[in-house]
Motif scaffolding. Sequence first.
Motif, PDB file in Angstrom:
ATOM      1  N   THR A  18       0.725  -1.161  -0.067  1.00  0.00           N
ATOM      2  CA  THR A  18      -0.172   0.010   0.160  1.00  0.00           C
ATOM      3  C   THR A  18       1.001   1.188  -0.054  1.00  0.00           C
ATOM      4  O   THR A  18       1.992   1.516   0.837  1.00  0.00           O
ATOM      5  CB  THR A  18      -0.861   0.070   1.400  1.00  0.00           C
ATOM      6  N   SER A  19       0.546   2.188  -0.657  1.00  0.00           N
ATOM      7  CA  SER A  19       1.123   3.556  -0.942  1.00  0.00           C
ATOM      8  C   SER A  19       0.645   4.563  -0.326  1.00  0.00           C
ATOM      9  O   SER A  19      -0.728   4.457  -0.161  1.00  0.00           O
ATOM     10  CB  SER A  19       1.452   3.836  -2.275  1.00  0.00           C
ATOM     11  N   LEU A  20       1.210   5.485   0.547  1.00  0.00           N
ATOM     12  CA  LEU A  20       0.545   6.567   1.233  1.00  0.00           C
ATOM     13  C   LEU A  20       1.458   8.165   1.027  1.00  0.00           C
ATOM     14  O   LEU A  20       2.602   7.733   0.691  1.00  0.00           O
ATOM     15  CB  LEU A  20       0.144   6.513   2.448  1.00  0.00           C
ATOM     16  N   ARG A  21       0.700   9.069   0.869  1.00  0.00           N
ATOM     17  CA  ARG A  21       1.486  10.013   1.004  1.00  0.00           C
ATOM     18  C   ARG A  21       1.465  11.000   2.461  1.00  0.00           C
ATOM     19  O   ARG A  21       0.572  11.279   2.871  1.00  0.00           O
ATOM     20  CB  ARG A  21       0.977  11.149  -0.333  1.00  0.00           C
ATOM     21  N   LEU A  22       2.519  11.544   2.627  1.00  0.00           N
ATOM     22  CA  LEU A  22       2.758  12.331   4.109  1.00  0.00           C
ATOM     23  C   LEU A  22       3.374  13.638   3.414  1.00  0.00           C
ATOM     24  O   LEU A  22       4.152  13.551   2.825  1.00  0.00           O
ATOM     25  CB  LEU A  22       3.661  11.487   5.042  1.00  0.00           C
ATOM     26  N   ASP A  23       2.839  14.516   4.644  1.00  0.00           N
ATOM     27  CA  ASP A  23       3.640  15.836   4.494  1.00  0.00           C
ATOM     28  C   ASP A  23       4.887  15.985   5.221  1.00  0.00           C
ATOM     29  O   ASP A  23       5.246  14.458   5.968  1.00  0.00           O
ATOM     30  CB  ASP A  23       2.707  16.908   5.332  1.00  0.00           C
ATOM     31  N   LYS A  24       5.782  16.521   4.946  1.00  0.00           N
ATOM     32  CA  LYS A  24       7.149  16.584   5.592  1.00  0.00           C
ATOM     33  C   LYS A  24       7.135  16.330   7.169  1.00  0.00           C
ATOM     34  O   LYS A  24       8.018  15.600   7.814  1.00  0.00           O
ATOM     35  CB  LYS A  24       8.026  17.856   5.234  1.00  0.00           C
ATOM     36  N   ASP A  25       6.312  17.094   7.719  1.00  0.00           N
ATOM     37  CA  ASP A  25       6.348  17.170   9.348  1.00  0.00           C
ATOM     38  C   ASP A  25       5.814  15.702   9.897  1.00  0.00           C
ATOM     39  O   ASP A  25       6.560  15.259  10.601  1.00  0.00           O
ATOM     40  CB  ASP A  25       5.394  18.363   9.686  1.00  0.00           C
ATOM     41  N   THR A  26       4.776  15.235   9.178  1.00  0.00           N
ATOM     42  CA  THR A  26       4.448  13.778   9.626  1.00  0.00           C
ATOM     43  C   THR A  26       5.424  12.809   9.460  1.00  0.00           C
ATOM     44  O   THR A  26       5.762  12.008  10.092  1.00  0.00           O
ATOM     45  CB  THR A  26       3.309  13.503   8.830  1.00  0.00           C
ATOM     46  N   LYS A  29       8.235  12.932  11.954  1.00  0.00           N
ATOM     47  CA  LYS A  29       7.788  12.373  13.218  1.00  0.00           C
ATOM     48  C   LYS A  29       7.819  10.803  12.968  1.00  0.00           C
ATOM     49  O   LYS A  29       8.009  10.284  14.118  1.00  0.00           O
ATOM     50  CB  LYS A  29       6.401  12.922  13.523  1.00  0.00           C
ATOM     51  N   LEU A  30       7.283  10.247  11.874  1.00  0.00           N
ATOM     52  CA  LEU A  30       7.231   8.897  11.799  1.00  0.00           C
ATOM     53  C   LEU A  30       8.780   8.287  11.909  1.00  0.00           C
ATOM     54  O   LEU A  30       8.860   7.270  12.472  1.00  0.00           O
ATOM     55  CB  LEU A  30       6.517   8.434  10.652  1.00  0.00           C
ATOM     56  N   ASN A  31       9.690   8.979  11.279  1.00  0.00           N
ATOM     57  CA  ASN A  31      11.010   8.480  11.173  1.00  0.00           C
ATOM     58  C   ASN A  31      11.613   8.551  12.500  1.00  0.00           C
ATOM     59  O   ASN A  31      12.328   7.544  13.011  1.00  0.00           O
ATOM     60  CB  ASN A  31      11.774   9.325  10.137  1.00  0.00           C
ATOM     61  N   GLU A  32      11.276   9.540  13.335  1.00  0.00           N
ATOM     62  CA  GLU A  32      11.716   9.683  14.740  1.00  0.00           C
ATOM     63  C   GLU A  32      11.384   8.723  15.663  1.00  0.00           C
ATOM     64  O   GLU A  32      12.127   7.973  16.371  1.00  0.00           O
ATOM     65  CB  GLU A  32      11.399  11.109  15.344  1.00  0.00           C
ATOM     66  N   TYR A  33       9.870   8.316  15.143  1.00  0.00           N
ATOM     67  CA  TYR A  33       9.240   7.277  16.220  1.00  0.00           C
ATOM     68  C   TYR A  33       9.937   5.958  15.774  1.00  0.00           C
ATOM     69  O   TYR A  33      10.299   5.023  16.874  1.00  0.00           O
ATOM     70  CB  TYR A  33       7.830   7.239  15.724  1.00  0.00           C
TER      71      TYR A  33
END
Length: 57
Positions: A18-26, A29-33
């Motif tokens: 599945t593919s999804l698009r995220l804004d830079k801020d999200t 945050k996901l990478n940090e998590y």
Amino acid sequence: MAQKIGRPKKDNPINIRTSLRLDKDTDEKLNEYCKKNNITKGEAIRKGVYLLLGKEK
């Protein structure tokens, strides 16, 4: 007959992409998590889906 070599088959393989698009801020945050919890983005997103569904896995 010789035994097969390799990983054993999973009961519920992860084979749907599945593919999804995220804004830079999200995404940041996901990478940090993921770094903090030593998990992949896919694992984090699957956990999020289960949280939305009210199920713990």
